[in-house]
Design an enzyme around this catalytic site. Structure first.
Site, PDB file in Angstrom:
ATOM      1  N   ARG A   1      -1.941  -4.678   3.626  1.00 56.41           N
ATOM      2  CA  ARG A   1      -1.664  -3.763   4.722  1.00 56.41           C
ATOM      3  C   ARG A   1      -0.273  -3.990   5.294  1.00 56.41           C
ATOM      4  NH1 ARG A   1      -1.526  -4.248  10.182  1.00 56.41           N
ATOM      5  NH2 ARG A   1      -2.150  -2.426  11.404  1.00 56.41           N
TER       6      ARG A   1
ATOM      7  N   GLU B   1     -19.329   3.282  -0.664  1.00 52.73           N
ATOM      8  CA  GLU B   1     -18.508   2.718  -1.738  1.00 52.73           C
ATOM      9  C   GLU B   1     -19.248   2.619  -3.068  1.00 52.73           C
ATOM     10  OE1 GLU B   1     -18.907   1.300   1.251  1.00 52.73           O
ATOM     11  OE2 GLU B   1     -16.977   1.725   2.198  1.00 52.73           O
TER      12      GLU B   1
ATOM     13  N   SER C   1      -5.237   5.020   6.010  1.00 55.79           N
ATOM     14  CA  SER C   1      -4.885   3.599   6.093  1.00 55.79           C
ATOM     15  C   SER C   1      -4.693   2.961   4.718  1.00 55.79           C
ATOM     16  CB  SER C   1      -5.915   2.817   6.906  1.00 55.79           C
ATOM     17  OG  SER C   1      -7.194   2.983   6.366  1.00 55.79           O
TER      18      SER C   1
ATOM     19  N   ASP D   1      -8.599  -7.522  12.194  1.00 55.21           N
ATOM     20  CA  ASP D   1     -10.033  -7.218  12.123  1.00 55.21           C
ATOM     21  C   ASP D   1     -10.911  -8.450  11.910  1.00 55.21           C
ATOM     22  OD1 ASP D   1      -9.661  -4.572  12.602  1.00 55.21           O
ATOM     23  OD2 ASP D   1      -9.806  -3.918  10.521  1.00 55.21           O
TER      24      ASP D   1
ATOM     25  N   ARG E   1       0.839  -1.215   0.000  1.00 54.31           N
ATOM     26  CA  ARG E   1       0.000   0.000   0.000  1.00 54.31           C
ATOM     27  C   ARG E   1       0.868   1.258   0.000  1.00 54.31           C
ATOM     28  NH1 ARG E   1      -2.022   0.976   6.208  1.00 54.31           N
ATOM     29  NH2 ARG E   1      -0.457  -0.329   7.172  1.00 54.31           N
TER      30      ARG E   1
ATOM     31  N   HIS F   1      -5.663  -3.904   2.064  1.00 53.23           N
ATOM     32  CA  HIS F   1      -5.946  -4.840   3.156  1.00 53.23           C
ATOM     33  C   HIS F   1      -6.547  -6.139   2.635  1.00 53.23           C
ATOM     34  CE1 HIS F   1      -5.154  -1.106   5.125  1.00 53.23           C
ATOM     35  NE2 HIS F   1      -5.446  -1.530   6.337  1.00 53.23           N
TER      36      HIS F   1
ATOM     37  N   PHE G   1     -14.542  -3.940   0.720  1.00 52.51           N
ATOM     38  CA  PHE G   1     -15.673  -3.073   0.341  1.00 52.51           C
ATOM     39  C   PHE G   1     -15.571  -2.601  -1.112  1.00 52.51           C
ATOM     40  CE2 PHE G   1     -14.215  -1.716   4.737  1.00 52.51           C
ATOM     41  CZ  PHE G   1     -14.874  -2.756   5.367  1.00 52.51           C
TER      42      PHE G   1
END
Lengths: 317, 292
Positions: free
Chosen positions: A167, A58, A37, A117, A10, A109, A83
């Site tokens: 990530r 989104e 992020s 998560d 990223r 991610h 998403f």
């Protein structure tokens, strides 16, 4: 392994986009409340007039990206892969792909790299979703440099591109110099007994596996298949000619990922045995990144064991 | 709209022209749907007056330069009503009228739902409901970013407003004060399974949209003067985007179809089409108008 630099893919995206902002007047960035992020903040800070905060929406983001792109802009559309494209698939399919618009979809991610998560924020189905869409290009870079080059390459072509990012800070295994071409795979290490094809940071695990295998006098070739769509069919045919068995490793469902794409092609053109390491029709869970890789046998140890199993099979037949 | 009456009266011949065009569009819609053997009658007929007003008076579009960056943009989010749009594009000269009979036929550019660029003048793709408004928002935003003064017009249906994504777009454009965007809601009260207020009530619709920081107007969507006045007024509302709730009659112009949700997704039979064309012909020049 020698001392290594660790950086995330990223970050490669964020740095590349920031640089492209300097040289390309026509780039816009839309983001759904995940600017920092996803490493989009540098561009957002340097080019506030080209950054559009969408909020947590989104679907609206994908429609807006298409509208912007239809006027000639190159639009980067960023969120978590869960998403984007997870939430907004229909908008991407209809507004972006069917209209063949110049939108670069950044799904961060992805895989298991979600910072604990859990299954809801991990994304193990995105490659399948995206590679099934006409007009779409699908890239999954293995490290910081490959990510940076992938962003540059995506920016150069017209039309929709999905870029899968991670990530986690992972080993930098490619060099700043060196070519990158959509539709071309990169051999990270030569070998002659077996070939491991991967995409994303598990390629670094494959390189570690190669070292372990060397101790057992097994020489493994390791290939980063960043370009999942289009496949590098020349490279794939050459590999199928050189090896009777291929091991595909990916942070994705075994169904419909890179392994499936390889099987679809080789089943018709040059059948060889293909074994896929990935999530075996299961959801992820919370945990440390490397624990999750280990659980799904995608760490160096798991890959090494799978290679040895594969070779055993070969010897017994 | 009495305050505009004298202005309109002075030039009422163009109102009559637009009404006449709307009848012709309805005739084309009936013929196209009959030829296609499938398609959506009610919404296509109900929108004929608004489409006539947009394409023959309001929109700054030119078939000689269909890709002019300065052109106004039109998005039909309820893409299933595209027969009336195709009829208008052909009449305007964007493509040959002979193509109209190929609606929904294999390899035809006139797809059952609009596909961006399949014919000149078609600037969007739509079909899955709620997507068109977000696309229109992107166009309006691009106009602002490029300091380009074109306007964006988006029609959605009313049943479509049951999709959550519509409200994502409404929230965004209200907050960004996209005053170059006009959203026209075809409030015909029907959807596939029945009347909107039976299936999933939308009222109080005006209050909902106003609470998203839009300026809201309500008009009779078959009254040409009201359509023109509302679109004109929207240009002068600078502090927020404007939504026009256009109250329409589904199937307008064909008695057998009017007000009936059963005609949402059906084409006319041959017999009904003949009857409808007869009706529409006798209506020609006799559409209700204060200045007739």
């Amino acid at each position: 392994m020698p001392l290594m630099e660790f950086k995330s893919t990223r970050e490669g995206y964020g740095d590349a986009l920031d640089e492209l902002g300097q040289s390309h007047a026509n780039i816009a960035l839309v983001c759904a409340d995940l600017t920092k992020s996803t490493e989009s903040h540098k561009f957002a800070q340097h080019f506030p007039e080209k950054f559009i905060q969408i909020g947590v929406a989104e679907q609206n983001m994908a429609g807006i990206a298409a509208g912007l792109a239809s006027t000639g802009m190159t639009v980067f559309m960023t969120s978590y892969a869960a998403f984007n494209p997870g939430r907004n698939f229909d908008f991407i399919r209809t507004q972006i792909c069917y209209s063949n618009l110049n939108v670069k979809i950044i799904g961060s991610h992805a895989g298991f790299s979600d910072g604990g998560d859990g299954a809801t924020h991990q994304m193990l189905e995105d490659v399948g979703l995206m590679r099934s869409l006409p007009n779409m290009t699908v890239l999954s870079p293995c490290d910081y440099w490959e990510a940076k080059k992938a962003i540059y390459a995506a920016c150069k072509i017209k039309g929709p591109v999905y870029i899968r990012l991670y990530r986690e800070s992972t080993a930098v295994i490619t060099k700043k110099a060196g070519p990158f071409e959509i539709g071309k795979w990169q051999t990270l290490a030569e070998g002659n007994d077996v070939c491991i094809i991967g995409h994303g940071p598990v390629c670094a695990e494959a390189l570690l596996a190669k070292e372990k295998l060397q101790e057992k006098s097994v020489s493994a070739q390791v290939v980063s298949a960043c370009s999942i769509k289009p496949l590098d069919t020349d490279c794939l045919l050459a590999l199928a000619n050189s090896y009777t068995k291929l091991l595909v490793v990916e942070e994705h469902q075994k169904a419909c990922g890179l392994g499936s794409a390889i099987c679809e092609y080789l089943a018709d053109k040059h059948p060889v045995k293909v074994t896929i390491l990935g999530a075996n029709d299961v959801f992820g869970q919370s945990g440390k990144y490397h624990e999750l890789l280990a659980k799904h046998k995608l760490d160096a140890k798991g890959i090494c064991a799978s290679v040895l199993e594969l070779l055993e099979e070969k010897n017994s037949t | 709209m009495p305050q505009h009456k004298s202005h309109v009266h002075a030039q009422n011949s163009y109102i009559l022209d637009l009404e006449k065009i709307a009848v012709e569009l309805r005739q084309d819609v009936v013929k196209m749907l009959l030829s296609a053997g499938s398609g959506h009658s009610a919404g296509s007929l109900g929108l004929a007056d608004i489409i006539s007003a947009l394409y023959f008076h309001i929109l700054n579009v030119n078939p000689k330069s269909p890709n002019d960056p300065q052109r106004d943009r039109f998005v039909l989010s309820n893409g299933h009503t595209c027969p009336v749009l195709y009829a208008a594009l052909a009449k305007k000269g964007f493509f040959e009228r002979s193509l109209l009979k190929d609606l929904r036929k294999i390899d035809s550019p006139l797809q059952g739902h609009p596909h961006m660029g399949s014919v000149a003048g078609l600037d969007f793709t739509s079909g899955p409901l709620a997507q068109g408004l977000s696309f229109a928002v992107g166009l309006a935003l691009a106009g602002k970013m490029a300091a380009n003064l074109y306007r964006v017009y988006c029609i959605t249906s009313d049943g479509e407003l049951q999709e959550g994504a519509v409200w994502e777009s409404a929230m965004f454009s209200g907050n960004k004060r996209l005053n170059n965007l006009t959203w026209i809601i075809d409030r015909n009260n029907i959807q596939i399974d029945g009347y909107t207020e039976d299936v999933m009530p939308l009222e109080p619709l005006r209050a909902k949209i106003e609470s998203f920081n839009w300026h809201v107007l309500e008009i009779n969507g078959h009254n040409m003067e009201e359509i023109l006045s509302a679109c004109d007024l929207a240009k002068n509302i600078l502090e927020r985007p404007t939504a026009i709730i256009a109250h329409t009659i589904p199937g307008k112009g064909v008695k057998e179809m009017e007000y009936k949700f059963e005609w949402h997704g059906k084409p006319p039979s041959k017999e009904l089409a003949q009857q409808a064309l007869q009706e529409l012909r006798t209506l020609e020049g006799q559409i209700e108008s204060d200045y007739d």
